[in-house]
Each structure stands twice: as structure tokens, then as C-alpha cells.
Design an enzyme around this catalytic site. Structure first.
Site, short mmCIF file in Angstrom:
data_model
loop_
_atom_site.label_atom_id
_atom_site.label_comp_id
_atom_site.label_asym_id
_atom_site.label_seq_id
_atom_site.Cartn_x
_atom_site.Cartn_y
_atom_site.Cartn_z
N CYS A 148 -10.26 -4.54 0.31
CA CYS A 148 -11.44 -3.53 0.50
C CYS A 148 -12.25 -3.87 -0.80
CB CYS A 148 -11.04 -2.18 0.38
SG CYS A 148 -10.14 -1.53 -1.08
N CYS B 281 -10.61 -2.95 -4.18
CA CYS B 281 -9.67 -4.02 -4.63
C CYS B 281 -10.51 -5.14 -5.33
CB CYS B 281 -8.54 -4.34 -3.60
SG CYS B 281 -7.30 -2.92 -3.07
N CYS C 126 -3.87 0.62 -2.69
CA CYS C 126 -3.96 -0.39 -1.84
C CYS C 126 -2.82 -1.34 -2.44
CB CYS C 126 -5.32 -1.33 -1.67
SG CYS C 126 -6.41 -0.40 -0.79
N GLU D 181 -3.19 -4.58 -3.06
CA GLU D 181 -3.74 -5.62 -3.97
C GLU D 181 -3.64 -4.80 -5.41
OE1 GLU D 181 -4.84 -4.54 -1.14
OE2 GLU D 181 -6.22 -6.17 -0.46
N ASN E 169 0.60 -1.26 0.11
CA ASN E 169 0.03 0.05 -0.01
C ASN E 169 0.62 1.16 -0.21
OD1 ASN E 169 0.69 -0.75 2.71
ND2 ASN E 169 -1.02 0.28 3.54
N ILE E 170 0.51 2.17 -0.75
CA ILE E 170 1.16 3.41 -0.87
C ILE E 170 0.24 4.42 -0.70
CG2 ILE E 170 2.57 4.87 -2.58
CD1 ILE E 170 2.90 2.31 -4.12
N GLU E 171 0.43 5.16 0.61
CA GLU E 171 -0.42 6.28 1.26
C GLU E 171 0.04 7.73 0.44
OE1 GLU E 171 -0.66 5.87 5.52
OE2 GLU E 171 -1.93 3.85 4.93
N1 THU Z 1 -5.34 -1.23 2.53
C1 THU Z 1 -4.83 -2.12 1.47
O1 THU Z 1 -3.45 -1.98 1.21
N2 THU Z 1 -5.53 -3.01 1.17
C2 THU Z 1 -6.66 -3.20 1.14
O2 THU Z 1 -7.61 -4.00 0.79
C3 THU Z 1 -7.32 -2.53 2.31
C4 THU Z 1 -6.60 -1.49 2.97
C5 THU Z 1 -4.29 -0.31 3.01
C6 THU Z 1 -4.85 1.41 2.80
C7 THU Z 1 -4.35 1.98 3.66
O3 THU Z 1 -3.07 2.37 3.12
C8 THU Z 1 -4.24 1.21 4.74
O4 THU Z 1 -4.36 -0.03 4.46
C9 THU Z 1 -5.36 1.41 5.88
O5 THU Z 1 -6.51 1.59 5.09
#
Ligand code: THU
Length: 294
Positions: free
Chosen positions: A252, A255, A221, A223, A210-212
Site C-alpha cells: 500500500c 508501506c 501492514c 511490510e 499484518n496486525i489489525e
Molecule cells: N495489508 C498489508 O499487510 N500490506 C499492504 O501493503 C496492504 C494491506 C493488510 C492490511 C489489512 O490488514 C489487510 O491487508 C486488508 O487491507
């Protein structure tokens, strides 16, 4: 570790992936932080015996040959000679060239069968053996041999392919790679790292994290990072995705929808702490809207 692959002989993508991972761990075990490059040629018996004849005057086939680019002082290895590695730095590749490794794939397969272990294990072992040579290890004197064996075992143990291992399943490899990918997560806002490893039907594996973003909504996310990497490299068929998180990381909604676009039948495996659970995408996105819905 950067690897310049020369695949003259076809090898499963899963094996290549784990070999790349082994190469990374080899550098880490030797304590080398600089980016390094190796040229790895996977070839047949005839090619390796030609190289053996030409460069070593030995006209026979063998399993692995390595040609270091660095001349280490007697009894020393790469870890204590970073200045020598630095001299091999190349602007174009952005890495220090350690040398060339040739592996005979038929030889590797024969040995795996003789030892009764997985090809994956043998392929990783031969690469690690070659890299150890490129890092200055050798096995001529008994004390050097012991030191080289110790380093080989250390690297092997870090990639979870021990001598007694049964052939690894795709799922185990994906779980391991998803956990590794989690370490690259950029998640300063949620502190919730996620890693994913996506298996393509053509044998390739793409990982993602995941890259915020400071403008929260732009977060990607794990995935979708893996899926977008794969699709942009031409992959279109997918059969399994593994996802690793700190708590149960079912994907989520966004995804699930993106997975559904390319692989409505994909198996989704999640792992957190030492738990593993699996569901099919149909269970996670029942009655999903996809390309066939229009
Ligand atoms: N996140 C994912 O990488 N995949 C998901 O399917 C659910 C959420 C990440 C996004 C965010 O960086 C962190 O989890 C919290 O929501």
C-alpha cells in the site's frame, strides 16, 4: 522452538534463519506443541574434537554432536513422552530444555562440497539430525536407523531443502518465509492475511504479518511490521522484501513510503497462489519523497 545460539564461527544469517525454521518443523513433525529450547553451538573443528574427547572419549573431530537432557524409555521418542519434557520446563526461558547440539562449521562446509549440495542444506540436515537425537531417535540398530532417517526426511521435506536441491537463492528463502509469516497474520476484520520477509544487507532477515485492530485505522501492514522489527534491532540497509498474500499483494502507499525512507532501491517481490512478480521500489513509488528530498 527457542534456540540459544552460540555462534563461535560466523554463518550467514540466511542459513541461521532456515535452521530456526527447521527446528520449528522438527517439533511439529514430532507432534510436540510445547515450547522447547535447545542450545546450538556453531564452532570450529578444534572445539568439537575437544568436546568429543571430553564427553565421549573420542579424540577426533566430527560434524555434529548432541547431548539430550531427557532420558527417553528404550524405543520411544519425545512425542509420546511429553511428561518427561515437561520436567525440563524452566520458568526463566519459558520452555522445556531438550539439550545441546554442537556443529562444526568447517566440517559442514566440507561435507556440503563433497555431496555437491548447498551449505544451507547440509547445515539444516546436521541440525535436524542433532534435534532427532535430542528427541530420542538413534541409529545404532538398523530398525532405529530407518525410523530416524524417515523422521529426518520428513522434516527436510517440510523446509523445502531436499537432497537434490540446488543452492537456494535469497529470493526463494524470502518467498518461503513470507508465506510462513502470513500464517501469523492477525486479520479478523479483513480476513486478508499478508506476510513479509525483509532481507538486510548485513544478511539478517526479519519477517512480519499484518496486525489489525478493532479501531481499524491502527492496523499495521506486514511490510511495516517487518521493517519496524528490523530497524528496532539496529538494521539500516535493505535490498529485497518478499510479500505474500491471497491476491497480488503490491504494498500500500504507506508501506511504499516507509520502504522508501530506508531503501529507495529495494527490490519488491510479491507472491500469491503460485505466482511471483517483481518490481523495484522506484517503479512503485516514482518521484518518491525521502530523506534526500529535503
Ligand atoms: N495489508 C498489508 O499487510 N500490506 C499492504 O501493503 C496492504 C494491506 C493488510 C492490511 C489489512 O490488514 C489487510 O491487508 C486488508 O487491507
Amino acid at each position: 522452538m527457542k534456540i540459544d545460539w552460540e555462534n563461535l564461527y560466523p554463518v550467514d544469517g540466511l542459513i541461521l534463519d532456515r535452521m530456526s525454521f527447521a527446528a520449528d518443523r522438527a517439533l511439529a513433525c514430532e507432534g510436540i506443541a510445547m515450547d522447547c529450547l535447545i542450545h546450538v553451538c556453531l564452532c570450529d573443528d578444534e572445539t568439537i574434537s575437544g568436546i568429543n574427547r571430553e564427553y565421549r572419549g573420542i579424540p577426533s573431530s566430527t560434524d555434529v554432536l548432541s547431548f539430550p537432557s531427557v532420558d527417553y524409555p528404550v524405543g520411544q521418542t519425545a512425542g509420546s513422552n511429553e511428561h518427561l519434557l515437561r520436567m525440563e520446563y524452566d520458568d526463566q526461558t519459558g520452555a522445556c530444555f531438550l539439550g545441546d547440539i554442537f556443529i562444526s562449521v568447517p566440517h559442514m562446509r566440507k561435507q556440503a562440497a563433497e555431496y555437491g549440495h548447498a551449505e544451507l542444506r547440509e547445515a539444516c540436515y546436521l541440525l535436524i539430525h542433532g534435534i532427532c537425537h535430542l528427541m530420542g531417535y538413534d541409529h545404532i540398530k538398523p530398525e532405529d536407523k530407518e525410523r530416524m532417517r524417515e523422521m529426518e526426511e520428513k522434516i527436510l521435506s517440510e523446509i523445502s531443502v531436499s537432497r537434490d536441491d540446488q543452492p537456494d537463492s535469497v529470493d526463494d528463502t524470502l518467498l518461503m518465509l513470507a508465506r510462513e509469516a502470513m500464517k501469523n497474520s492477525y486479520s479478523p476484520y479483513s480476513s486478508y492475511p499478508v506476510g513479509a520477509a525483509l532481507h538486510c544487507t548485513d544478511g539478517r532477515i526479519f519477517t512480519g504479518c499484518n496486525i489489525e485492530n478493532a479501531s481499524f485505522g491502527l492496523t499495521n501492514c506486514a511490510e511495516r511490521t517487518a521493517m519496524f522489527k528490523a530497524v528496532s534491532e539496529g538494521a539500516r540497509g535493505f535490498d529485497v522484501i518478499a510479500i505474500a498474500g491471497k491476491t497480488k499483494p503490491w504494498p500500500c502507499g504507506a508501506c511504499r513510503q516507509v520502504l522508501n525512507e530506508f531503501a529507495p532501491d529495494i527490490r519488491v517481490i510479491v507472491t500469491w497462489e503460485d505466482h511471483v512478480e517483481e518490481k523495484n521500489l522506484h517503479e512503485l513509488l516514482p518521484e518518491g519523497f525521502g530523506p534526500d528530498s529535503m
